[in-house]
Design a protein around this motif. Structure first.
Motif, PDB file in Angstrom:
ATOM      1  N   MET A 173      -0.358  -2.433  -8.930  1.00  0.00           N
ATOM      2  CA  MET A 173      -0.393  -1.413  -8.220  1.00  0.00           C
ATOM      3  C   MET A 173       0.888  -0.747  -8.177  1.00  0.00           C
ATOM      4  O   MET A 173       1.944  -1.250  -7.591  1.00  0.00           O
ATOM      5  CB  MET A 173      -1.000  -1.755  -6.795  1.00  0.00           C
ATOM      6  CG  MET A 173      -1.195  -0.377  -6.046  1.00  0.00           C
ATOM      7  SD  MET A 173      -1.909  -0.930  -4.290  1.00  0.00           S
ATOM      8  CE  MET A 173      -3.403  -1.910  -4.779  1.00  0.00           C
ATOM      9  N   ASP A 174       1.093   0.734  -8.495  1.00  0.00           N
ATOM     10  CA  ASP A 174       2.283   1.419  -8.303  1.00  0.00           C
ATOM     11  C   ASP A 174       2.823   1.681  -6.874  1.00  0.00           C
ATOM     12  O   ASP A 174       1.778   1.373  -5.870  1.00  0.00           O
ATOM     13  CB  ASP A 174       2.129   2.737  -9.405  1.00  0.00           C
ATOM     14  CG  ASP A 174       1.219   3.748  -8.758  1.00  0.00           C
ATOM     15  OD1 ASP A 174       1.068   3.645  -7.394  1.00  0.00           O
ATOM     16  OD2 ASP A 174       0.902   4.465  -9.539  1.00  0.00           O
ATOM     17  N   ALA A 175       4.022   1.815  -6.783  1.00  0.00           N
ATOM     18  CA  ALA A 175       4.595   2.208  -5.363  1.00  0.00           C
ATOM     19  C   ALA A 175       3.758   3.063  -4.557  1.00  0.00           C
ATOM     20  O   ALA A 175       3.430   3.185  -3.472  1.00  0.00           O
ATOM     21  CB  ALA A 175       6.004   2.604  -5.455  1.00  0.00           C
ATOM     22  N   LYS A 176       3.385   4.182  -5.186  1.00  0.00           N
ATOM     23  CA  LYS A 176       2.685   5.380  -4.444  1.00  0.00           C
ATOM     24  C   LYS A 176       1.304   4.890  -3.985  1.00  0.00           C
ATOM     25  O   LYS A 176       0.954   5.218  -2.758  1.00  0.00           O
ATOM     26  CB  LYS A 176       2.413   6.509  -5.475  1.00  0.00           C
ATOM     27  CG  LYS A 176       1.888   7.803  -4.677  1.00  0.00           C
ATOM     28  CD  LYS A 176       1.924   8.684  -5.687  1.00  0.00           C
ATOM     29  CE  LYS A 176       1.150  10.022  -5.086  1.00  0.00           C
ATOM     30  NZ  LYS A 176       0.962  11.304  -5.752  1.00  0.00           N
ATOM     31  N   THR A 177       0.414   4.148  -4.953  1.00  0.00           N
ATOM     32  CA  THR A 177      -0.796   3.658  -4.596  1.00  0.00           C
ATOM     33  C   THR A 177      -0.602   2.700  -3.299  1.00  0.00           C
ATOM     34  O   THR A 177      -1.572   2.705  -2.479  1.00  0.00           O
ATOM     35  CB  THR A 177      -1.477   3.283  -5.884  1.00  0.00           C
ATOM     36  OG1 THR A 177      -1.585   4.158  -6.782  1.00  0.00           O
ATOM     37  CG2 THR A 177      -2.731   2.595  -5.255  1.00  0.00           C
ATOM     38  N   LEU A 178       0.454   1.774  -3.543  1.00  0.00           N
ATOM     39  CA  LEU A 178       0.562   0.586  -2.577  1.00  0.00           C
ATOM     40  C   LEU A 178       0.821   1.141  -1.319  1.00  0.00           C
ATOM     41  O   LEU A 178       0.467   0.798  -0.219  1.00  0.00           O
ATOM     42  CB  LEU A 178       1.949  -0.173  -2.936  1.00  0.00           C
ATOM     43  CG  LEU A 178       2.072  -1.311  -2.309  1.00  0.00           C
ATOM     44  CD1 LEU A 178       0.989  -2.478  -2.664  1.00  0.00           C
ATOM     45  CD2 LEU A 178       3.405  -2.064  -2.819  1.00  0.00           C
ATOM     46  N   LEU A 179       1.802   2.335  -1.174  1.00  0.00           N
ATOM     47  CA  LEU A 179       2.087   3.045   0.288  1.00  0.00           C
ATOM     48  C   LEU A 179       0.684   3.531   0.852  1.00  0.00           C
ATOM     49  O   LEU A 179       0.591   3.422   1.874  1.00  0.00           O
ATOM     50  CB  LEU A 179       3.326   3.920   0.053  1.00  0.00           C
ATOM     51  CG  LEU A 179       3.653   4.430   1.327  1.00  0.00           C
ATOM     52  CD1 LEU A 179       4.077   3.555   2.535  1.00  0.00           C
ATOM     53  CD2 LEU A 179       4.638   5.468   1.130  1.00  0.00           C
ATOM     54  N   ASN A 180       0.212   4.298   0.035  1.00  0.00           N
ATOM     55  CA  ASN A 180      -1.110   5.225   0.334  1.00  0.00           C
ATOM     56  C   ASN A 180      -2.095   4.307   0.949  1.00  0.00           C
ATOM     57  O   ASN A 180      -2.845   4.560   1.833  1.00  0.00           O
ATOM     58  CB  ASN A 180      -1.658   6.130  -0.546  1.00  0.00           C
ATOM     59  CG  ASN A 180      -0.511   7.373  -0.626  1.00  0.00           C
ATOM     60  OD1 ASN A 180       0.301   7.736  -0.101  1.00  0.00           O
ATOM     61  ND2 ASN A 180      -0.650   7.965  -2.099  1.00  0.00           N
ATOM     62  N   THR A 181      -2.324   3.032   0.215  1.00  0.00           N
ATOM     63  CA  THR A 181      -3.148   2.036   0.410  1.00  0.00           C
ATOM     64  C   THR A 181      -2.786   1.373   2.044  1.00  0.00           C
ATOM     65  O   THR A 181      -3.699   1.456   2.715  1.00  0.00           O
ATOM     66  CB  THR A 181      -3.451   1.060  -0.845  1.00  0.00           C
ATOM     67  OG1 THR A 181      -4.006   1.484  -1.855  1.00  0.00           O
ATOM     68  CG2 THR A 181      -4.508   0.132  -0.363  1.00  0.00           C
ATOM     69  N   ALA A 182      -1.801   1.230   2.050  1.00  0.00           N
ATOM     70  CA  ALA A 182      -1.414   0.703   3.247  1.00  0.00           C
ATOM     71  C   ALA A 182      -1.228   1.390   4.375  1.00  0.00           C
ATOM     72  O   ALA A 182      -1.695   0.832   5.761  1.00  0.00           O
ATOM     73  CB  ALA A 182       0.015   0.038   3.200  1.00  0.00           C
ATOM     74  N   LEU A 183      -0.944   2.668   4.159  1.00  0.00           N
ATOM     75  CA  LEU A 183      -1.025   3.722   5.311  1.00  0.00           C
ATOM     76  C   LEU A 183      -2.519   3.973   5.893  1.00  0.00           C
ATOM     77  O   LEU A 183      -2.793   4.309   6.703  1.00  0.00           O
ATOM     78  CB  LEU A 183      -0.298   4.825   4.935  1.00  0.00           C
ATOM     79  CG  LEU A 183       1.217   4.807   4.916  1.00  0.00           C
ATOM     80  CD1 LEU A 183       1.992   6.237   4.385  1.00  0.00           C
ATOM     81  CD2 LEU A 183       1.998   4.556   6.334  1.00  0.00           C
ATOM     82  N   GLY A 184      -3.288   3.820   4.620  1.00  0.00           N
ATOM     83  CA  GLY A 184      -4.795   4.227   4.926  1.00  0.00           C
ATOM     84  C   GLY A 184      -5.331   3.165   5.713  1.00  0.00           C
ATOM     85  O   GLY A 184      -6.399   3.574   6.688  1.00  0.00           O
ATOM     86  N   ARG A 185      -4.956   1.968   5.823  1.00  0.00           N
ATOM     87  CA  ARG A 185      -5.425   0.942   6.580  1.00  0.00           C
ATOM     88  C   ARG A 185      -4.916   1.103   8.061  1.00  0.00           C
ATOM     89  O   ARG A 185      -5.803   0.850   9.044  1.00  0.00           O
ATOM     90  CB  ARG A 185      -5.096  -0.295   5.963  1.00  0.00           C
ATOM     91  CG  ARG A 185      -5.726  -0.985   4.698  1.00  0.00           C
ATOM     92  CD  ARG A 185      -5.336  -2.070   4.102  1.00  0.00           C
ATOM     93  NE  ARG A 185      -5.965  -2.540   2.878  1.00  0.00           N
ATOM     94  CZ  ARG A 185      -5.216  -2.894   2.026  1.00  0.00           C
ATOM     95  NH1 ARG A 185      -3.869  -3.170   1.973  1.00  0.00           N
ATOM     96  NH2 ARG A 185      -5.718  -3.200   0.982  1.00  0.00           N
ATOM     97  N   CYS A 186      -3.578   1.069   8.426  1.00  0.00           N
ATOM     98  CA  CYS A 186      -2.859   1.474   9.366  1.00  0.00           C
ATOM     99  C   CYS A 186      -1.709   2.272   9.314  1.00  0.00           C
ATOM    100  O   CYS A 186      -0.819   1.670   8.819  1.00  0.00           O
ATOM    101  CB  CYS A 186      -2.641   0.266  10.158  1.00  0.00           C
ATOM    102  SG  CYS A 186      -1.935   0.306  11.769  1.00  0.00           S
ATOM    103  N   PRO A 187      -1.452   3.367   9.686  1.00  0.00           N
ATOM    104  CA  PRO A 187      -0.394   4.229   9.150  1.00  0.00           C
ATOM    105  C   PRO A 187       0.893   3.742  10.403  1.00  0.00           C
ATOM    106  O   PRO A 187       1.550   4.763  10.669  1.00  0.00           O
ATOM    107  CB  PRO A 187      -1.053   5.600   9.713  1.00  0.00           C
ATOM    108  CG  PRO A 187      -1.797   5.522  10.631  1.00  0.00           C
ATOM    109  CD  PRO A 187      -2.586   4.205  10.523  1.00  0.00           C
ATOM    110  N   LEU A 188       1.285   2.494  10.515  1.00  0.00           N
ATOM    111  CA  LEU A 188       2.056   2.328  11.307  1.00  0.00           C
ATOM    112  C   LEU A 188       3.126   1.129  10.677  1.00  0.00           C
ATOM    113  O   LEU A 188       2.828   0.332  10.013  1.00  0.00           O
ATOM    114  CB  LEU A 188       1.765   1.440  12.798  1.00  0.00           C
ATOM    115  CG  LEU A 188       0.726   2.454  13.716  1.00  0.00           C
ATOM    116  CD1 LEU A 188      -0.020   1.663  14.820  1.00  0.00           C
ATOM    117  CD2 LEU A 188       1.505   3.745  14.096  1.00  0.00           C
TER     118      LEU A 188
END
Length: 209
Positions: free
Chosen positions: A1-16
């Motif tokens: 998973m690339d960095a952008k997808t990794l970050l967006n996926t994590a923020l989608g779960r919980c943006p904290l």
């Protein structure tokens, strides 16, 4: 998973992002266990904490499959490489240092530098930042960020960091994509139980965000 997808996926779960400044290796695992149990899935250990790389290595080994673990206050490309060596996936800085950002991007890690002005934002984006953190957010406002959003692409997530509390999160609704949580979540010496309660209060406040 690339960095952008990794970050967006994590923020989608919980943006904290849980910022554990001052945490020690011997106490970091139960504290992060409590944070994750509350629903927060991104954890930052600032490098000006005691033995930070030890703490980060412990967290990657225990929670790396369930959470996004990273380092904060990363001020040099050398430290970015040390972060990569631990297996952590996020490099967070308080400033826009294009050498740190470019090295982080080269390593394939998530880069989240701190910025305050549009000029800094675009310097960071052009260097390869995955997202941005508006820091210190307590010295800005949602109105300022909304004005900046007229030019900063919405495809670049922005986190508000600095002075954020459960009571102020709703003020930023529609302005940012998430928050970094500092002393209102954790202060050096705080135990896991109290940190978990604080984390739960932030997660509950997301209902108004």
């Amino acid at each position: 998973m690339d960095a952008k997808t990794l970050l967006n996926t994590a923020l989608g779960r919980c943006p904290l992002v849980a910022i554990l400044r001052g945490v020690r290796p011997a106490e970091v695992e139960p504290i992060v266990e409590a944070v994750l149990a509350a629903g927060i899935g991104i954890v930052e250990v600032p490098l000006n904490s005691p033995e930070p790389f030890d703490s980060i290595e412990r967290l990657v080994a225990r929670f790396g499959n369930d959470a996004l673990i990273g380092a904060g206050t990363v001020l040099s490309p050398e430290d970015a490489r040390r972060v990569a060596d631990t297996g952590a996936q996020v490099v967070i800085s308080p400033n826009v240092d294009t050498k740190v950002i470019a090295e982080t991007a080269r390593l394939g890690l998530v880069s989240l530098p701190g910025y305050f002005t549009p000029s800094e934002a675009f310097a960071a984006i052009n260097a390869g930042a995955t997202g941005l953190k508006l820091f210190p957010a307590e010295a800005a406002s949602p109105k300022i960020l909304n004005a900046q959003r007229a030019v900063i692409p919405r495809t670049v997530p922005i986190l508000a960091v600095g002075g954020i509390t459960p009571d102020t999160m709703s003020n930023w609704s529609g302005s940012c994509e998430g928050f970094g949580l500092g002393s209102a979540l954790y202060k050096a010496g705080m135990d896991a139980e109290q940190t978990g309660r604080n984390a739960a209060a932030f997660v509950a406040a997301l209902e108004t965000f």
